[in-house]
Design a protein around this motif. Structure first.
Motif, mmCIF file in Angstrom:
data_model
loop_
_atom_site.group_PDB
_atom_site.id
_atom_site.type_symbol
_atom_site.label_atom_id
_atom_site.label_comp_id
_atom_site.label_asym_id
_atom_site.label_seq_id
_atom_site.Cartn_x
_atom_site.Cartn_y
_atom_site.Cartn_z
ATOM 1 N N GLN A 246 -5.047 -8.821 -9.091
ATOM 2 C CA GLN A 246 -5.030 -8.190 -7.767
ATOM 3 C C GLN A 246 -3.737 -7.450 -7.477
ATOM 4 O OE1 GLN A 246 -4.307 -10.596 -4.298
ATOM 5 N NE2 GLN A 246 -5.993 -9.658 -3.171
ATOM 6 N N ARG A 247 -2.594 -8.089 -7.752
ATOM 7 C CA ARG A 247 -1.316 -7.467 -7.410
ATOM 8 C C ARG A 247 -1.142 -6.126 -8.120
ATOM 9 N NH1 ARG A 247 3.037 -6.710 -10.086
ATOM 10 N NH2 ARG A 247 2.263 -8.014 -11.791
ATOM 11 N N ALA A 248 -1.371 -6.096 -9.430
ATOM 12 C CA ALA A 248 -1.188 -4.860 -10.189
ATOM 13 C C ALA A 248 -2.219 -3.806 -9.779
ATOM 14 C CB ALA A 248 -1.282 -5.149 -11.683
ATOM 15 N N ALA A 249 -3.462 -4.238 -9.497
ATOM 16 C CA ALA A 249 -4.492 -3.287 -9.069
ATOM 17 C C ALA A 249 -4.136 -2.679 -7.723
ATOM 18 C CB ALA A 249 -5.848 -3.981 -9.009
ATOM 19 N N CYS A 250 -3.606 -3.493 -6.818
ATOM 20 C CA CYS A 250 -3.199 -2.973 -5.508
ATOM 21 C C CYS A 250 -2.002 -2.032 -5.636
ATOM 22 C CB CYS A 250 -2.866 -4.126 -4.573
ATOM 23 S SG CYS A 250 -4.319 -5.023 -3.974
ATOM 24 N N SER A 251 -1.061 -2.351 -6.522
ATOM 25 C CA SER A 251 0.077 -1.460 -6.752
ATOM 26 C C SER A 251 -0.400 -0.117 -7.297
ATOM 27 C CB SER A 251 1.068 -2.107 -7.728
ATOM 28 O OG SER A 251 1.727 -3.196 -7.135
ATOM 29 N N PHE A 252 -1.402 -0.154 -8.173
ATOM 30 C CA PHE A 252 -1.987 1.087 -8.676
ATOM 31 C C PHE A 252 -2.559 1.895 -7.515
ATOM 32 C CE2 PHE A 252 -5.651 3.536 -10.078
ATOM 33 C CZ PHE A 252 -5.151 4.233 -11.171
ATOM 34 N N GLY A 253 -3.245 1.221 -6.595
ATOM 35 C CA GLY A 253 -3.798 1.909 -5.438
ATOM 36 C C GLY A 253 -2.724 2.543 -4.575
ATOM 37 N N VAL A 254 -1.606 1.839 -4.389
ATOM 38 C CA VAL A 254 -0.502 2.392 -3.594
ATOM 39 C C VAL A 254 0.015 3.680 -4.219
ATOM 40 C CG1 VAL A 254 1.866 1.982 -2.796
ATOM 41 C CG2 VAL A 254 0.175 0.147 -2.649
#
Length: 337
Positions: free
Chosen positions: A69-77
């Motif tokens: 989740q953390r890395a996927a959300c950072s990708f989204g940012v």
């Protein structure tokens, strides 16, 4: 899509194998028809058909290899220029009109905005009071002092938080954590104001696949993971606040209420006796909080009974408390007996 000048908020949904829920999460944003918000959906390597469902909607969507989740959300940012970001769990949803309410409260000095979430079961049926019970306020420093003293403060699950974009860079260094609602929550009060709303603006779905372990029996493995992750978060937070001269004021990990409470729960989950010294230290922490006398009394009574009752009763009571979040005297004691 809104133009760059109009864009004020990005909602990022990171989805991993939530095909049965992600459609509702997406629609809860699109149906609000805001021209100053954008929705970005990141499929984190799903294998259950989530990507097919995501592609049915007119959204910016990306499919990446599974990274958590953390890395996927950072990708989204990295795919948005919005000054504020809300990470919406793919099994949750925002309430109609919530985006308008949120946007009215945001300005450049806000580091985080938070709001309660209504708890539902997997079918969307309300199962309890909103979490957490928040007041309406704008904090300019008191929460930072609370973090220094306790390591935590009352904060909603992931979907109940909006962060200023620059703070999201903190996630890149949180490699010890797969979740996005970790150190970011507790660093935010040191870098701007915290706006808290008392009205629930979304739904938090409780089911057997929640990463937090809600909805499942007491699990020693989950508790060990929570304790280890909390220690890593505190270490990371200490590094973050060192440049502003606050690191030395941060409470040691093993003196926090969270660490002591979870350590006692772990002893019970593993069938061990509760260490008496740890129990009394935790009771001292609870008595020193600013919670109501009724809540403090209920929690102390619950802990004392949990420590002396047979392990079967203690495990049942803890499972109830962690699942339902009920701190009332009647609810806690009813679970034990």
């Amino acid at each position: 899509m809104p133009g760059p000048a109009a864009l004020r908020l990005a909602v990022i949904i990171a989805c991993w194998n939530y095909a049965e829920y992600v459609d509702e999460a997406i629609r809860s944003i699109l149906d609000q028809k805001r021209n100053d918000c954008e929705l970005i959906v990141v499929d984190d390597g799903s294998t259950d058909g989530s990507w097919d469902i995501i592609q049915r909607h007119p959204v910016r969507a990306y499919k990446i290899s599974n990274c958590g989740q953390r890395a996927a959300c950072s990708f989204g940012v990295s795919k948005t220029s919005a000054p504020f970001v809300l990470f919406l769990d793919a099994d949750d949803a925002l309430a109609p009109g919530s985006l308008a309410t949120i946007l009215r409260e945001l300005d450049d000095n806000v580091a985080k905005l938070q709001f309660p979430l209504v708890r539902t079961d997997r079918n969307g049926v309300v199962i309890g009071d909103p979490v957490p019970n928040l007041g309406r306020f704008r904090d300019t420093g008191a929460l930072a002092q609370l973090v220094l003293k306790n390591g935590t403060y009352a904060s909603p699950p992931t979907s109940g938080n909006v962060f200023r974009r620059d703070l999201c860079a903190i996630l890149n260094d949180a490699t010890y954590d797969r979740a996005v609602d970790g150190v970011l929550l507790f660093a935010a009060p040191f870098f701007g104001d915290i706006v808290s709303l008392s009205t629930p603006l979304g739904r938090y779905r409780v089911h057997d696949r929640n990463d937090s372990g809600l909805g499942r029996p007491l699990d020693a493995q989950i508790l060990r993971r929570e304790i280890s992750r909390f220690a890593d978060r505190m270490s990371h937070l200490r590094r973050l606040i060192e440049p502003i001269g606050k690191a030395e004021d941060l409470v040691p990990v093993d003196e926090t209420q969270y660490f002591l409470e979870r350590s006692i729960y772990l002893a019970i989950a593993e069938g061990r006796r509760v260490p008496a010294t740890m129990l009394w230290r935790l009771i001292g922490k609870i008595r020193a909080t600013d919670n109501s006398l009724k809540n403090r009394s209920a929690m102390v009574a619950f802990l004392l009974f949990t420590a002396i009752l047979p392990n079967r009763n203690a495990r049942r009571g803890l499972s109830y408390r962690l699942d339902a979040g009920d701190r009332s005297m009647s609810g806690l004691l009813r679970a034990l007996f």
